[in-house]
Design an enzyme around this catalytic site. Structure first.
Site, mmCIF file in Angstrom:
data_model
loop_
_atom_site.group_PDB
_atom_site.id
_atom_site.type_symbol
_atom_site.label_atom_id
_atom_site.label_comp_id
_atom_site.label_asym_id
_atom_site.label_seq_id
_atom_site.Cartn_x
_atom_site.Cartn_y
_atom_site.Cartn_z
ATOM 1 N N ASP A 348 -34.841 33.898 -2.386
ATOM 2 C CA ASP A 348 -33.968 32.868 -2.926
ATOM 3 C C ASP A 348 -34.893 31.877 -3.634
ATOM 4 O O ASP A 348 -36.076 31.799 -3.328
ATOM 5 C CB ASP A 348 -33.246 32.206 -1.747
HETATM 6 P P1 ADP Z 1 -29.925 28.728 -4.990
HETATM 7 O O1 ADP Z 1 -29.456 30.128 -5.036
HETATM 8 O O2 ADP Z 1 -30.937 28.460 -6.053
HETATM 9 O O3 ADP Z 1 -30.418 28.339 -3.638
HETATM 10 P P2 ADP Z 1 -27.303 27.634 -4.523
HETATM 11 O O4 ADP Z 1 -26.660 28.933 -4.301
HETATM 12 O O5 ADP Z 1 -27.511 26.749 -3.366
HETATM 13 O O6 ADP Z 1 -28.669 27.799 -5.340
HETATM 14 O O7 ADP Z 1 -26.440 26.811 -5.584
HETATM 15 C C1 ADP Z 1 -26.181 27.315 -6.849
HETATM 16 C C2 ADP Z 1 -25.687 26.230 -7.742
HETATM 17 O O8 ADP Z 1 -24.429 25.776 -7.280
HETATM 18 C C3 ADP Z 1 -26.587 25.011 -7.751
HETATM 19 O O9 ADP Z 1 -27.580 25.105 -8.728
HETATM 20 C C4 ADP Z 1 -25.585 23.911 -8.074
HETATM 21 O O10 ADP Z 1 -25.411 23.825 -9.461
HETATM 22 C C5 ADP Z 1 -24.293 24.392 -7.492
HETATM 23 N N1 ADP Z 1 -24.007 23.743 -6.212
HETATM 24 C C6 ADP Z 1 -24.032 24.279 -4.993
HETATM 25 N N2 ADP Z 1 -23.711 23.389 -4.036
HETATM 26 C C7 ADP Z 1 -23.504 22.221 -4.682
HETATM 27 C C8 ADP Z 1 -23.156 20.893 -4.271
HETATM 28 N N3 ADP Z 1 -22.988 20.572 -2.982
HETATM 29 N N4 ADP Z 1 -23.013 19.968 -5.237
HETATM 30 C C9 ADP Z 1 -23.201 20.266 -6.513
HETATM 31 N N5 ADP Z 1 -23.528 21.479 -6.965
HETATM 32 C C10 ADP Z 1 -23.674 22.454 -6.072
HETATM 33 MG MG MG Z 2 -31.112 28.229 -1.479
#
Ligand code: ADP
Ligand code: MG
Length: 659
Positions: A348
């Site tokens: 990730d």
């Molecule tokens: P990664 O796979 O890089 O860990 P996530 O799956 O946690 O990323 O999140 C993907 C995208 O979803 C983030 O880049 C963000 O844009 C959006 N996102 C997720 N959770 C939130 C939140 N609580 N508030 C705002 N945006 C969010």
């Molecule tokens: Mg993550």
């Protein structure tokens, strides 16, 4: 913890299996009782060995020095033999009564045969060496009992509980209940897991995370049983006790390791019911043809496959104990072996390859909206979320002293965004896709080439701006990937919910083999499934929103898992720290333990088989059989113990860096 009499739960092989999930049906006939850890049982055995051993030795001396005093020598040998043989025969009889036929019967029978033929000295010597082996096995570094005793020592027995009147009273740690309040002074270890409700301090968590750098703790911080309070006195509310504490889980993991088997051992287990009768038959045939009871006794002793049976568990216990010291929690023991077959890794991005500490780098309001308004609206909603973007927004709002508004009906969609009502207006904060899915026109979008993570803010169906974030790569990410390649990992991939530009930048910096951006939790799973068709895949994530992907991999590794249940539930391996170098360290440990298990098995089988042949042709005397049997078992035990120090260089390097 109940301590039964000294022989309970022991087979002739003497392994104390404290694990309740086992049904006690391994070849060795180890009883698996959930007994506590204590010295008293092995102390009991030491008394048997000392008294019996001295008597037997005495009989040899008497025979040598006063050959005319036959009776005294015989009497000593008789007493010695009975004292030494008692624990072994007792266990064997109990097993027979319980309808189980295992290896204990072989040694018990050998001893009985020696007693019956009037050779008390031989009976004594055989029993003596067997008991000594048992004691050494439980006391050495690769023994589960010893490893667990070391852990138990970390958590103090007593605690200072705060009464309702504010008085401190000393209580036993076992009496503590959830929500009790305890005082922990500097220099003391925490007896249970808890949350600080008053005071601040630094804590050395090395016993659980393997990281010797002290950690700052203040109100609301979690503290863990067995870690050391260094600088301040704190009041802690108890949140987890006994086996539920992180330390308790590590103990359970080590116990589980002790009952682990490799396929080879499972085959032996399956045929265990035939093994003893076959050996007995060969013993009878040998007796028939050679007429030598000594050959039969030697044969029975040497055919007891202690070395083979101990080959796996001793190595696995040592590996698991070494892992625990590095802060690597192996939830599924089978994955210790699996780790050596992993060929691909999927990481990730946010929180795993990067440190997940986002900071706001751009605020871009649309139209009339001000920066302050955009920040106020988004932070008021995000304060209920734990996502890195949420934490960054709330932090910035606090720094800018922007008052937060009351939000209601908060809802988070993992990997997409959050929504809530603010002054009866609906607010959505999330990624571009999250809004497009709801047919919201974003008006102005950030340029595709902007290498920052972006969330859009929508107020009552109307986009009011976007906010850009950036975090940084973990210092050790590149080093870790290099080490993985050196270990023969063919493919390192990255999946992220973040935008293409950010993903491409990180992938280029770290020379990632392939990546996918803009992922939803399901698409991460699909990516892993696809990779799984060509190789064994390990998935590494920070555990909170990567749970489905972690579970989809052949092996799931959760980062920064200390105190987090979700991570530990969905992953098979949990790293207590965020230090990525634990991953190659774990692979090395896995491979090394594989090598040692194989060495042990080959040696053990060759030894038992060779010994049988030598006994049958009459070359092996019973005394030699007893000595060699003990020696072979000890060789296995000490070979496995080599694993205990694995990874020590990693913690040493960290300690050196601090100074
Ligand atoms: P990664 O796979 O890089 O860990 P996530 O799956 O946690 O990323 O999140 C993907 C995208 O979803 C983030 O880049 C963000 O844009 C959006 N996102 C997720 N959770 C939130 C939140 N609580 N508030 C705002 N945006 C969010
Ligand atoms: Mg993550």
């Amino acid at each position: 913890m109940d301590h039964h009499s000294c022989n309970n739960g022991h087979c002739a092989c003497g392994h104390d299996h404290g694990h309740h999930k086992m049904d006690g049906t391994c070849i060795c006939g180890h009883d698996h009782h959930s007994e506590g850890v204590g010295h008293d049982r092995s102390m009991g055995k030491i008394v048997f060995v000392l008294v019996g051993g001295i008597l037997t030795l005495n009989s040899f001396l008497l025979n040598g020095i006063f050959p005319e005093q036959k009776f005294a020598g015989q009497l000593c040998a008789l007493l010695g033999a009975f004292i030494l043989a008692f624990p072994i025969i007792w266990t064997a009889v109990k097993d027979l009564v319980g309808g189980k036929v295992y290896m204990n019967e072989l040694v018990a029978l050998a001893i009985l045969a020696a007693l019956a033929s009037g050779d008390f000295q031989i009976a004594g010597v055989i029993a003596f060496f067997l008991l000594v082996t048992i004691i050494i096995e439980t006391r050495t570094a690769s023994g589960a009992q010893r490893s667990i005793e070391e852990l138990v020592k970390l958590a103090p027995d007593t605690a200072r509980r705060l009464g309702p009147d504010g008085n401190e009273e000393n209580v036993r740690a076992a009496e503590l209940q959830l929500h009790d309040k305890i005082v922990v002074r500097p220099g003391e270890n925490f007896p249970v897991d808890g949350k600080i409700i008053s005071g601040e301090s630094t804590v050395n968590q090395a016993s659980i995370t393997g990281e010797s750098l002290p950690v700052e703790k203040s109100e609301k911080s979690d503290v863990f049983a067995g870690t050391q309070n260094l600088t301040g006195a704190v009041i802690v509310e108890v949140t987890r006790i006994g086996a539920d504490t992180t330390l308790g889980k590590v103990q359970e993991m080590i116990l589980q390791a002790e009952s682990s088997r490799t396929p080879a051992v499972r085959i032996i287990d399956r045929y265990a019911g035939y093994y003893t009768p076959t050996i007995l038959m060969i013993g009878c045939i040998t007796w028939w043809f050679t007429g030598s009871i000594d050959s039969v006794i030697a044969f029975l002793v040497i055919s007891c496959p202690c070395a083979v049976v101990l080959a796996t568990p001793t190595a696995v216990v040592a590996a698991v104990a070494a892992a625990a010291r590095l802060g690597i929690f192996i939830k599924n023991i089978a994955h210790l072996e699996l780790a050596s077959h992993i060929k691909s890794f999927v990481f990730d991005k946010t929180g795993t390859l990067t440190d997940g500490l986002l900071s706001v780098v751009a605020i871009h309001p649309f139209g009339e909206t001000t920066n302050a308004k955009l920040l106020q609206v988004s932070a008021s909603v995000e304060r209920f979320s734990n996502h890195p973007t949420a934490l960054a927004l709330v932090k910035l709002a606090a720094e800018a002293e922007i008052p937060l508004l009351d939000a209601a009906d908060f809802k988070e969609t993992h990997g997409r965004g959050v929504e809530a009502t603010l002054d009866s207006k609906q607010v959505i904060v999330g990624r571009a896709n999250f809004l497009k899915e709801r047919a919201i026109n974003l008006k102005e979008e950030a340029a595709d080439s902007d290498t920052m993570s972006i969330v859009y803010v929508v107020l009552d169906g109307d986009p009011i701006g976007w906010i850009g974030f950036r975090d940084k790569l973990r210092n050790e990410a590149a080093e870790m990937l290099g080490e993985l390649r050196a270990l023969g990992i063919r493919h390192c991939a990255m999946v992220t919910g973040d935008r293409e530009a950010v993903a491409a930048e990180v992938a280029a910096k770290l020379q990632i083999d392939s990546y996918e951006s803009g992922c939803l939790p399901q698409s991460k799973v699909a990516f892993v499934e696809k990779l799984k068709t060509s190789s064994r895949v390990a998935v590494v994530g920070d555990g909170v929103n990567d749970a489905p992907a972690l579970a989809a991999g052949d092996m799931g590794i959760a980062m920064g898992a200390i105190g987090s249940d979700i991570a530990v539930n969905s992953a098979s391996i949990a790293l207590m720290t965020n230090d990525l170098r634990r991953i190659p360290a774990f692979l090395k440990l896995s491979r090394k333990s594989q090598v040692i298990v194989n060495q042990n098995l080959v040696f053990g089988m060759l030894f038992v088989f060779g010994g049988m042949v030598l006994s049958i042709i009459g070359v092996m005397t019973p005394v030699w059989a007893a000595v060699l049997h003990a020696a072979s078992t000890l060789i296995i035990i000490f070979n496995s113990a080599r694993l205990v120090r694995t990874g020590e260089e990693l913690t040493l390097r960290e300690t050196a860096k601090e100074q």
